[in-house]
Design a protein around this motif. Sequence first.
Motif, short mmCIF file in Angstrom:
data_model
loop_
_atom_site.label_atom_id
_atom_site.label_comp_id
_atom_site.label_asym_id
_atom_site.label_seq_id
_atom_site.Cartn_x
_atom_site.Cartn_y
_atom_site.Cartn_z
N ILE B 71 1.29 -1.44 -0.07
CA ILE B 71 0.34 -0.21 0.08
C ILE B 71 1.17 1.91 -0.18
N VAL B 72 2.05 1.10 0.82
CA VAL B 72 3.02 2.75 0.84
C VAL B 72 3.52 2.20 -0.65
N VAL B 73 3.38 1.41 -0.63
CA VAL B 73 4.36 1.89 -1.80
C VAL B 73 3.38 2.07 -3.27
N MET B 97 2.67 -6.00 -17.12
CA MET B 97 3.72 -6.90 -17.61
C MET B 97 2.55 -7.91 -15.53
N PHE B 98 3.63 -7.88 -14.49
CA PHE B 98 3.67 -8.30 -13.22
C PHE B 98 2.47 -8.26 -12.72
N VAL B 99 1.24 -7.54 -13.31
CA VAL B 99 -0.18 -8.03 -12.85
C VAL B 99 -0.93 -8.80 -13.09
N PHE B 126 4.10 -8.73 -1.15
CA PHE B 126 3.88 -7.31 -1.49
C PHE B 126 3.94 -7.68 -3.02
N LEU B 127 4.61 -8.68 -3.70
CA LEU B 127 4.62 -8.65 -5.60
C LEU B 127 2.96 -9.22 -5.86
N PHE B 128 2.39 -10.03 -4.54
CA PHE B 128 1.06 -10.49 -5.51
C PHE B 128 0.41 -9.20 -5.19
N ALA B 129 0.88 -8.03 -4.37
CA ALA B 129 -0.55 -7.10 -3.44
C ALA B 129 -0.86 -5.73 -4.44
N VAL B 130 0.70 -5.63 -4.96
CA VAL B 130 0.96 -4.20 -5.09
C VAL B 130 0.63 -3.58 -6.53
N TRP B 131 0.87 -4.30 -7.53
CA TRP B 131 0.25 -4.16 -9.35
C TRP B 131 -1.08 -3.84 -9.57
N ILE B 132 -1.93 -4.11 -8.68
CA ILE B 132 -2.96 -4.01 -9.16
C ILE B 132 -3.06 -2.42 -7.68
N ILE B 184 -7.14 -9.90 -1.22
CA ILE B 184 -7.34 -10.96 -1.93
C ILE B 184 -5.71 -11.82 -2.07
N ARG B 185 -5.57 -11.03 -3.41
CA ARG B 185 -4.00 -11.07 -3.55
C ARG B 185 -3.10 -12.00 -3.08
N GLY B 186 -2.93 -10.64 -1.78
CA GLY B 186 -1.85 -10.66 -0.61
C GLY B 186 -1.95 -12.44 0.10
#
Lengths: 268, 250
Positions: B71-73, B97-99, B126-132, B184-186
């Motif tokens: 969230i912070v990033v 790409m990552f999403v 982090f990687l699962f949640a951040v892109w969306i 949810i992804r997190g």
Amino acid sequence: MANSALARSGSVKAASSNDAVVQVRDVCKNYGDIEALRGINLEFERGNLTTLLGPSGCGKTTLLKIIAGLVPATSGEIRVNGRAVTAPGPERAFVFQDFALMPWATVLRNIGFGLELKGVTAAERDRTARRYIEQVGLAGFEQKYPHELSGGMRQRVGIARAFAVNADVLLLDEPFSAVDEQNRRKFQEDLLRLVELEKKTFIFVTHSIEEAVYVSDRIVLLSPRPGRVSQIIDPMIDRTASPDDIRRDAVYLDVVEEIWQGLRQYAE
Amino acid sequence: MTLFGRRIPMMTSLIFWLLVWEIVGRLEVMFLIPPITSIVAAGLNLVQTASWQSASLITLRAFIYGMALAIVVGVPLGVLMGRVRVIDNIFGLWVNMFVSAPLSALVPILMILFGMGETTVVVTVFLFAVWIIVLDARAGVMQAPTSLIEMGRSYGASRWTIFTKIILLSALPEILAGIRIGLIRGVKGVVIGQILVSIIGYGELFELYSRSFDMERFWALTMLLFAAAMLLSAGVEHFEKRIEYYAGVR
């Protein structure tokens, strides 16, 4: 058509009156290769309601936004109270076609927003906002959110917000176009009352001929592609009569007809 | 819902399938499917064990750290991408790409980078949640109505005031929606990360139960996770609904 009640100037006069609040001088506007406005010269007198009227594509909203300082002119200048301006300023207030209300703010906060931006204290701006809420007939709705109001009521909020900053010039961009017909008439009557009450200069954009003739002291007809001033008409309608009488008045009907004759060449 | 003209209570479908499960379980058709009652019993028993409690703590901690970081990033990056063209050009391709990328495949690489411990799990979350979160924040900022921005300008707002008082607030519903999907992804991230690392938290427990064919506990743990994820999502959704004043413009 000779009608003695109509005082008109077919040609565009250069600066003559000292009482012009807003002066538009040789304003041109191009969007890329498209010429939207060409050589506009206009003066708006203090205390008058002037309407910019014309078919779609004549650049009337563009001209209004140039006067507001929201859109830069390609050439030419705008003078407000004698000073050249290129950006928005506190002496002008804008009323938007789509109301432009903040959905997360109450009626009270929306109306006080212009004052909030000026740094007016909360107590002071609430007091001012409440006064205009009263004037536009929204008493009791202070704590409502925009989505709880009808289109007409939302525009009342937009108008109250413009009045609240106490600007000399009010710029109204088709303010009633998103309002249904019954409310539109009521609005026009209320607008006339507010013009009388507030003694401000109004520049009003509309594409409705009847609306223009009903509310205006002066009508500027713009022709399209590129937008130019084609005619200036002073309707000279006796506004002491009741709204219904005005709409049946011969002068009123003649002016409507005359404008329609001038504009019909642009209708498809 | 109505069936043959009669109103059926909301939970009917759930109860029906649980009944089917119970019957199949009682018939002992497959050892994979124990009766639901024994799963519930195992679950009640499970939550009292020290191993579950410490695993839950570890999992929760990794999830919270990973989500907080996301969230912070994610929100500032998305907001910047929505406002600054250059930043959008630099990051746009990567975010898109990552999403949609299968991130589970990256976890083994993360293990090499961050070791077989909690850090890897935090990074996975982090990687699962951040892109969306980035994409939704970006969309929200870009959708801020032009007329509201013009309104701010015409009433004398500075660029910063327009940004804080108009653009950010207009973007709030999208930002929240991004965070909800990110949560949810997190949850997926924390479970997948732990299973792949497989020596910490729920990953360790899943590994243990499936290896010893302890299906009651395996299912109990799975259901607890499902319930937790749904509760989390419902919680954010509730918060989203509370800002109902957006209803008019959406």
